[in-house]
Design an enzyme around this catalytic site. Structure first.
Site, PDB file in Angstrom:
ATOM      1  N   ASP A   6       0.811  -1.300   0.057  1.00 16.94           N
ATOM      2  CA  ASP A   6       0.052   0.016   0.042  1.00 16.94           C
ATOM      3  C   ASP A   6       1.051   1.101  -0.036  1.00 16.94           C
ATOM      4  OD1 ASP A   6      -1.961   1.938   0.339  1.00 16.94           O
ATOM      5  OD2 ASP A   6      -1.876   1.574   2.555  1.00 16.94           O
ATOM      6  N   GLY A   8       1.334   4.887   0.264  1.00 22.38           N
ATOM      7  CA  GLY A   8       0.293   6.058   0.564  1.00 22.38           C
ATOM      8  C   GLY A   8       1.180   7.357   0.261  1.00 22.38           C
ATOM      9  N   LYS A  13       3.467   0.826   3.120  1.00 25.27           N
ATOM     10  CA  LYS A  13       3.124  -0.147   3.954  1.00 25.27           C
ATOM     11  C   LYS A  13       3.033  -1.530   3.056  1.00 25.27           C
ATOM     12  CE  LYS A  13       0.288   3.085   4.652  1.00 25.27           C
ATOM     13  NZ  LYS A  13       0.276   4.170   4.188  1.00 25.27           N
ATOM     14  N   ASP A  96      -7.052   3.061  -1.735  1.00 32.42           N
ATOM     15  CA  ASP A  96      -6.917   2.921  -0.421  1.00 32.42           C
ATOM     16  C   ASP A  96      -8.263   2.835   0.053  1.00 32.42           C
ATOM     17  OD1 ASP A  96      -6.923   5.450  -1.334  1.00 32.42           O
ATOM     18  OD2 ASP A  96      -5.933   6.197   0.610  1.00 32.42           O
ATOM     19  N   ARG A  97      -9.261   3.807  -0.427  1.00 33.77           N
ATOM     20  CA  ARG A  97     -10.679   3.965   0.053  1.00 33.77           C
ATOM     21  C   ARG A  97     -11.337   2.533  -0.279  1.00 33.77           C
ATOM     22  NH1 ARG A  97     -13.067   9.111  -1.959  1.00 33.77           N
ATOM     23  NH2 ARG A  97     -14.796   8.728  -0.739  1.00 33.77           N
ATOM     24  N   ASP A 117     -10.589   6.781   7.781  1.00 36.12           N
ATOM     25  CA  ASP A 117      -9.070   6.650   7.470  1.00 36.12           C
ATOM     26  C   ASP A 117      -8.694   8.228   7.804  1.00 36.12           C
ATOM     27  OD1 ASP A 117      -6.435   6.155   6.836  1.00 36.12           O
ATOM     28  OD2 ASP A 117      -6.808   4.816   5.051  1.00 36.12           O
ATOM     29  N   THR A 120      -2.923  11.515   5.918  1.00 36.88           N
ATOM     30  CA  THR A 120      -2.484  12.863   5.538  1.00 36.88           C
ATOM     31  C   THR A 120      -3.997  13.559   5.131  1.00 36.88           C
ATOM     32  OG1 THR A 120      -0.506  12.007   4.188  1.00 36.88           O
ATOM     33  CG2 THR A 120      -1.384  14.037   3.520  1.00 36.88           C
TER      34      THR A 120
END
Length: 243
Positions: A6, A8, A13, A96-97, A117, A120
């Site tokens: 992931d 970001g 991650k 990610d959502r 979440d 940022t």
């Protein structure tokens, strides 16, 4: 063994999954390093992998991993999903959502879900019990709010997010920090209160880098899980491997 990445806005991650739905190893790095990836891939046999990025795909690492892993995919807008997307512009919806609500659904199946979440940016996303992603909202995260107050004023200092958070700030530093942190907490509580009018049994997940900082200041019972996006990506990977 599955490798899940992931990518970001502030960190990358990386997780390894075996047969279980929970990762047995999670690491956080600031940038890709081939030596690091070599060491990781040499520790155990990895048969499948998935990469998701909100910052733009790193084609070099994708090519490298596709050469090393038998089945390695990039999470794209047309990737098959175990849920239904009702967003009007699914091509603009952050991976990610999507992964967050997919991971949350696996933890709380057949429930109406709100995933918050706190990274940022802060995202608020709703998945209904029948597996439909209804949409959500995006607002500035803690650091972004602190930086904005410093950047767009003439005298307000840049304040660190960690420190005392007072109900009423007693100096400029605590006033700025408390305004940012408590403002977000009140925002979260407001979303929850409003959404529960439509979804009375709403199950709430809080994830992201600021999840624990915010959770202790919230009144509503919330399930904190900082691996929910990684779990969701792994579920999407399993869904596509089994197609």
């Amino acid at each position: 063994m599955h490798l899940v990445i992931d990518h970001g806005n502030t960190a990358i991650k990386i997780a390894l999954f075996a047969e279980e739905k929970k990762p047995y190893r999670v690491e956080r790095i600031l940038r890709f390093d081939q030596e690091y990836m070599d060491n990781l891939l040499n520790t155990c046999p990895i048969s499948n992998g998935i990469y998701s990025s909100v910052t733009g795909n790193d084609n070099d690492i994708i090519s490298y991993l596709q050469a090393r892993i038998p089945h390695f995919s990039v999470f794209l807008p047309d990737t098959p999903l175990p849920i239904t997307i009702d967003y009007r512009t699914p091509q603009t919806l952050g991976g990610d959502r999507i992964a967050a609500v997919v991971g949350a659904q696996e933890e709380a199946p057949d429930k109406d879900i709100l995933v918050i979440d706190a990274g940022t940016c802060i995202t608020y996303d709703v998945l209904t019990a029948d597996g439909h992603f209804r949409g959500g909202n995006i607002s500035p995260g803690i650091k972004m709010r602190l930086k904005a107050m410093n950047r767009y004023t003439g005298k307000l200092p840049l304040v660190e997010k960690n420190g005392e958070v007072a109900t009423l700030g007693y100096d400029t530093e605590t006033a700025i920090r408390s305004g940012a942190v408590l403002g977000i907490c009140y925002e979260i509580e407001g979303y929850i209160s409003h959404l529960k009018q439509q979804y009375p049994n709403l199950f709430i997940f809080l994830t992201g880098g600021d999840a624990f900082l915010l959770a202790v200041k919230l009144k509503t019972a919330i399930f904190v899980d900082n691996t929910i996006v990684l779990k969701g990506l792994n579920r999407i990977l399993r869904h596509n491997v089994n197609l």
